[in-house]
Design a protein around this motif. Structure first.
Motif, PDB file in Angstrom:
ATOM      1  N   LEU A 159      51.039  37.725  25.376  1.00 37.34           N
ATOM      2  CA  LEU A 159      50.666  36.325  25.162  1.00 37.34           C
ATOM      3  C   LEU A 159      50.293  36.076  23.706  1.00 37.34           C
ATOM      4  N   LEU A 160      49.494  36.960  23.125  1.00 36.96           N
ATOM      5  CA  LEU A 160      49.079  36.766  21.737  1.00 36.96           C
ATOM      6  C   LEU A 160      50.262  36.830  20.787  1.00 36.96           C
ATOM      7  N   GLN A 161      51.198  37.725  21.057  1.00 34.67           N
ATOM      8  CA  GLN A 161      52.371  37.843  20.193  1.00 34.67           C
ATOM      9  C   GLN A 161      53.136  36.535  20.149  1.00 34.67           C
ATOM     10  N   PHE A 162      53.255  35.879  21.291  1.00 30.75           N
ATOM     11  CA  PHE A 162      53.958  34.595  21.354  1.00 30.75           C
ATOM     12  C   PHE A 162      53.088  33.457  20.821  1.00 30.75           C
ATOM     13  N   ALA A 163      51.854  33.360  21.320  1.00 28.00           N
ATOM     14  CA  ALA A 163      51.002  32.215  21.010  1.00 28.00           C
ATOM     15  C   ALA A 163      50.625  32.152  19.542  1.00 28.00           C
ATOM     16  N   SER A 164      50.440  33.313  18.903  1.00 32.06           N
ATOM     17  CA  SER A 164      50.021  33.326  17.499  1.00 32.06           C
ATOM     18  C   SER A 164      51.094  32.771  16.571  1.00 32.06           C
ATOM     19  N   GLN A 165      52.318  32.662  17.063  1.00 32.38           N
ATOM     20  CA  GLN A 165      53.386  32.061  16.268  1.00 32.38           C
ATOM     21  C   GLN A 165      53.357  30.536  16.353  1.00 32.38           C
ATOM     22  N   GLN A 166      52.560  30.019  17.305  1.00 29.38           N
ATOM     23  CA  GLN A 166      52.499  28.578  17.515  1.00 29.38           C
ATOM     24  C   GLN A 166      51.254  27.940  16.902  1.00 29.38           C
ATOM     25  N   ALA A 167      50.165  28.701  16.807  1.00 28.64           N
ATOM     26  CA  ALA A 167      48.896  28.155  16.315  1.00 28.64           C
ATOM     27  C   ALA A 167      48.008  29.296  15.853  1.00 28.64           C
ATOM     28  N   PRO A 168      47.041  29.007  14.963  1.00 26.51           N
ATOM     29  CA  PRO A 168      46.116  30.064  14.545  1.00 26.51           C
ATOM     30  C   PRO A 168      45.247  30.536  15.704  1.00 26.51           C
ATOM     31  N   VAL A 169      44.886  31.804  15.664  1.00 23.34           N
ATOM     32  CA  VAL A 169      44.038  32.403  16.695  1.00 23.34           C
ATOM     33  C   VAL A 169      42.621  32.487  16.142  1.00 23.34           C
ATOM     34  N   VAL A 170      41.679  31.922  16.878  1.00 24.47           N
ATOM     35  CA  VAL A 170      40.282  31.891  16.439  1.00 24.47           C
ATOM     36  C   VAL A 170      39.478  32.861  17.298  1.00 24.47           C
ATOM     37  N   ALA A 171      38.760  33.755  16.651  1.00 21.08           N
ATOM     38  CA  ALA A 171      37.925  34.723  17.365  1.00 21.08           C
ATOM     39  C   ALA A 171      36.662  34.968  16.563  1.00 21.08           C
ATOM     40  N   PHE A 172      35.519  34.909  17.208  1.00 21.39           N
ATOM     41  CA  PHE A 172      34.248  35.125  16.534  1.00 21.39           C
ATOM     42  C   PHE A 172      33.986  36.617  16.441  1.00 21.39           C
ATOM     43  N   ASN A 173      33.721  37.098  15.222  1.00 20.59           N
ATOM     44  CA  ASN A 173      33.617  38.540  14.959  1.00 20.59           C
ATOM     45  C   ASN A 173      34.902  39.224  15.422  1.00 20.59           C
ATOM     46  N   ALA A 174      35.999  38.740  14.876  1.00 16.21           N
ATOM     47  CA  ALA A 174      37.333  39.154  15.306  1.00 16.21           C
ATOM     48  C   ALA A 174      37.560  40.653  15.182  1.00 16.21           C
ATOM     49  N   ALA A 175      36.873  41.292  14.243  1.00 16.32           N
ATOM     50  CA  ALA A 175      37.086  42.731  14.058  1.00 16.32           C
ATOM     51  C   ALA A 175      36.702  43.517  15.302  1.00 16.32           C
ATOM     52  N   TYR A 176      35.792  42.999  16.085  1.00 13.86           N
ATOM     53  CA  TYR A 176      35.452  43.678  17.333  1.00 13.86           C
ATOM     54  C   TYR A 176      36.572  43.500  18.352  1.00 13.86           C
ATOM     55  N   ASP A 177      36.924  42.248  18.639  1.00 15.78           N
ATOM     56  CA  ASP A 177      37.905  41.973  19.690  1.00 15.78           C
ATOM     57  C   ASP A 177      39.256  42.621  19.396  1.00 15.78           C
ATOM     58  N   PHE A 178      39.731  42.486  18.174  1.00 12.93           N
ATOM     59  CA  PHE A 178      41.062  42.997  17.872  1.00 12.93           C
ATOM     60  C   PHE A 178      41.075  44.514  17.688  1.00 12.93           C
ATOM     61  N   SER A 179      39.935  45.087  17.330  1.00 11.15           N
ATOM     62  CA  SER A 179      39.861  46.551  17.277  1.00 11.15           C
ATOM     63  C   SER A 179      39.887  47.141  18.680  1.00 11.15           C
ATOM     64  N   VAL A 180      39.131  46.517  19.591  1.00  7.58           N
ATOM     65  CA  VAL A 180      39.167  46.977  20.986  1.00  7.58           C
ATOM     66  C   VAL A 180      40.574  46.834  21.549  1.00  7.58           C
ATOM     67  N   LEU A 181      41.192  45.688  21.311  1.00  2.97           N
ATOM     68  CA  LEU A 181      42.537  45.456  21.831  1.00  2.97           C
ATOM     69  C   LEU A 181      43.530  46.456  21.238  1.00  2.97           C
ATOM     70  N   HIS A 182      43.376  46.753  19.963  1.00  2.00           N
ATOM     71  CA  HIS A 182      44.259  47.723  19.310  1.00  2.00           C
ATOM     72  C   HIS A 182      44.121  49.107  19.948  1.00  2.00           C
ATOM     73  N   THR A 183      42.878  49.512  20.170  1.00  2.00           N
ATOM     74  CA  THR A 183      42.639  50.818  20.785  1.00  2.00           C
ATOM     75  C   THR A 183      43.174  50.863  22.215  1.00  2.00           C
TER      76      THR A 183
END
Length: 228
Positions: free
Chosen positions: A86-110
């Protein structure tokens, strides 16, 4: 897209089993597409069985028990794959907003690496946590989402549910950008600026900590923390 804050934005948030991005597992996730007026255009939520026990401390924050996740959640590999797609598709349509994004995207990456999935590499993330710290450096008090909502007059109900936090973080981002017009730039350009600001903010905090603890280290990588 310099006026991105006046168009659709995707709020994103995770609730997990813990605070360590290397070991935390996703329990709930929300991606919410919000119009300029704050109305919800689309949304997707996940309840995931993380495959491990959910600590009581984590349940106390987000309210999901191990029993509930096992009974009602989708398998972790399936849920993580769906979030990534979903993020791969949706991020091409609009910016993705996340508070303290380094936490969320690091967890998702792992999590992606844990299940041999192709990681999501963000390129147009807006992080109101970083923006607020950069624009209002000397404000005293906490820098949590709840504190930011109170400071900027953003409504937050059911804090620490991924849906509520995803919606609120978009409101905070728009409030910060409306207050500081210099942030009204292309999301991809702002993404690059936040990489630098996060590194500088971490260095400043590390310097402060080393006054009492010479060995203190603060990871300034953003929006995915260093994994080495």
């Amino acid at each position: 897209m310099n006026e991105w804050h006046e168009g659709p934005c995707i709020g994103f948030d995770l609730e997990t089993t813990g605070i360590d991005t290397a070991t935390a597992r996703i329990v709930t996730a929300s991606a919410v597409l919000l119009a300029a007026d704050g109305s919800i255009l689309n949304q997707r939520e996940w309840l995931i069985d993380p495959g491990i026990e959910i600590p009581e401390a984590a349940t106390a924050v987000h309210g999901v028990t191990t029993e509930q996740a096992r009974a009602e959640g989708v398998p972790a590999a399936q849920g993580v794959a769906e979030i990534l797609n979903l993020l791969q598709f949706a991020s091409q349509q609009a910016p993705v907003v996340a508070f303290n994004a380094a936490y969320d995207f690091s967890v998702l990456h792992t999590e992606a690496l844990r299940y041999d999935l192709v990681p999501f590499i963000p390129g147009n993330v807006i992080d109101p946590f970083i923006l607020d710290k950069q624009m209002d450096r000397f404000r005293k008090g906490k820098r949590t989402l709840e504190a930011a909502c109170e400071h900027y007059g953003v409504r937050l109900e059911n804090a620490h549910t991924s849906f509520a936090d995803a919606v609120a973080c978009v409101g905070v981002a728009r409030a910060v950008v409306n207050k500081y017009p210099q942030l009204q730039t292309d999301p991809s350009e702002l993404h690059g600026q936040q990489i630098r600001w996060a590194r500088e903010q971490a260095q400043s905090f590390q310097d402060y900590l080393r006054k009492s603890n010479p060995q203190a280290v603060v990871d300034g990588a953003w929006p995915i923390k260093d994994t080495d």
